[in-house]
Design a protein around this motif. Structure first.
Motif, mmCIF file in Angstrom:
data_model
loop_
_atom_site.group_PDB
_atom_site.id
_atom_site.type_symbol
_atom_site.label_atom_id
_atom_site.label_comp_id
_atom_site.label_asym_id
_atom_site.label_seq_id
_atom_site.Cartn_x
_atom_site.Cartn_y
_atom_site.Cartn_z
ATOM 1 N N GLY A 1 19.497 -8.395 -0.023
ATOM 2 C CA GLY A 1 20.223 -7.151 -0.199
ATOM 3 C C GLY A 1 20.236 -6.765 -1.664
ATOM 4 N N VAL A 2 21.453 -6.546 -2.187
ATOM 5 C CA VAL A 2 21.583 -6.178 -3.599
ATOM 6 C C VAL A 2 21.788 -7.397 -4.482
ATOM 7 N N GLN A 3 21.892 -8.573 -3.885
ATOM 8 C CA GLN A 3 22.149 -9.793 -4.653
ATOM 9 C C GLN A 3 20.851 -10.551 -4.895
ATOM 10 N N THR A 4 20.729 -11.060 -6.115
ATOM 11 C CA THR A 4 19.541 -11.823 -6.510
ATOM 12 C C THR A 4 19.956 -13.248 -6.841
ATOM 13 N N PHE A 5 19.169 -14.192 -6.367
ATOM 14 C CA PHE A 5 19.416 -15.605 -6.635
ATOM 15 C C PHE A 5 18.266 -16.156 -7.492
#
Length: 323
Positions: free
Chosen positions: A260-264
């Motif tokens: 989604g809008v989160q990056t790891f």
């Protein structure tokens, strides 16, 4: 045939009747004879002695000049020796009269924490008695990055007590370096009234790695070793995660993962690959992920300085494109 005998009396009697030029010639001949006899029998030995004395005088003058130079050199060396003796006496007066090994161990632990090092293998060795002082040696081992180890050794030289470092061995241990060395502190054998004076504070060398690179790491993986900026103390009561027990240098960034809008960020260590988000903690120095980009990860670590205040230092983990 016999030669006529020279009658001196007749010659001298008849000379009175000679003309003036003959008298002058005879006088010059007599004077020359007297000078020749005197020079040969009387003046020659005296002249030889004079030459000998002149040679001896020149040799003595040269020896006097050399001895004068040696005297100046000896005088200068005597002043230097006296100054060195006074300096040594001053250093001996600065040595404590009693052992303070617990205090030294506390200082070492504080310096190691300030530079993000892991100290292990501390062994206090037997004291060594010397004529004017007693050596108190201890063997230490520490893990960390190159610049952190150098700053740690520099900090040892700035302690209030005299500490010297010997037998330094530096070797690679995976992504970190291991430093083994022998440290010595000293106490005086002088009477208690003459020992333990305050150490004279002088300007000391302070290792600054802000513009230096780690010779054991490629340029793409260099960490930012700026001094740091003041910050608030971390929450020491917070429960630490499993990744905070592993030094940051043992991790390498191998990629990113978007949901989604989160990056790891994907970090690999010996035990496997780990996924971290912004705000997660990493490493023993209260490191916190501040930003994740496609090619690197930004981390903020907290360190106590030598006075006990806390500093924040930025660190970057670069993506390993060969992973």
């Amino acid at each position: 045939m016999s030669l006529p005998r020279l009658d001196v009396f007749t010659l001298s009697h008849n000379a009175a009747k000679w003309p003036l030029p003959s008298k002058v010639l005879l006088g010059c001949a007599l004077a020359a004879s007297v000078w020749l006899v005197g020079d040969t029998w009387l003046l020659a030995p005296a002249r030889e002695r004079l030459n000998t004395l002149e040679t001896q005088a020149a040799a003595l003058q040269q020896a006097l000049t050399q001895n004068a130079g040696l005297a100046d050199t000896v005088e200068g060396q005597a002043r230097q020796a006296q100054a060195m003796q006074e300096q040594v006496a001053g250093l001996l007066r600065q040595l404590p009269g009693e052992s303070d090994m617990p205090g030294l161990l506390e200082d070492i632990a504080r310096l190691a924490a300030a530079n993000g090092l892991v100290v292990e293998g501390v062994a206090v060795l037997d004291e060594q008695s010397q004529p004017l002082y007693v050596e108190e040696p201890l063997q230490l081992g520490a893990f960390g990055a190159y610049h952190d180890l150098a700053a740690f050794l520099s900090g040892l030289g700035g302690l209030s007590r005299i500490v010297t470092v010997h037998d330094v061995v530096l070797r690679s241990d995976g992504p970190l370096l291991r430093l083994d060395f022998l440290a010595k502190t000293y106490r005086s054998t002088l009477p208690s009234g003459r020992a333990g004076r305050a150490v004279e504070q002088r300007p000391r060398f302070v290792y600054d790695a802000a513009f230096l690179r780690d010779p054991f790491q490629p340029p793409t993986s260099q960490a930012d070793h700026a001094r740091g900026r003041p910050t608030r103390a971390p929450d020491l009561a917070r429960k630490r995660g499993a990744l905070e027990a592993v030094p940051v240098d043992r991790f390498e960034m191998v990629g990113t993962l978007s949901r989604g809008v989160q990056t790891f960020a994907l970090l690999r260590a010996a035990s496997g690959v780990h996924r971290l988000a912004v705000g997660d903690y990493l490493g023993p120095n209260h490191g916190r992920v501040m930003a994740i980009h496609a090619g690197h990860l930004e981390l903020a670590e907290l360190f106590p300085d030598e006075q006990g205040a806390w500093l924040e230092r930025s660190r970057t983990l670069v993506l390993n494109v060969n992973s």
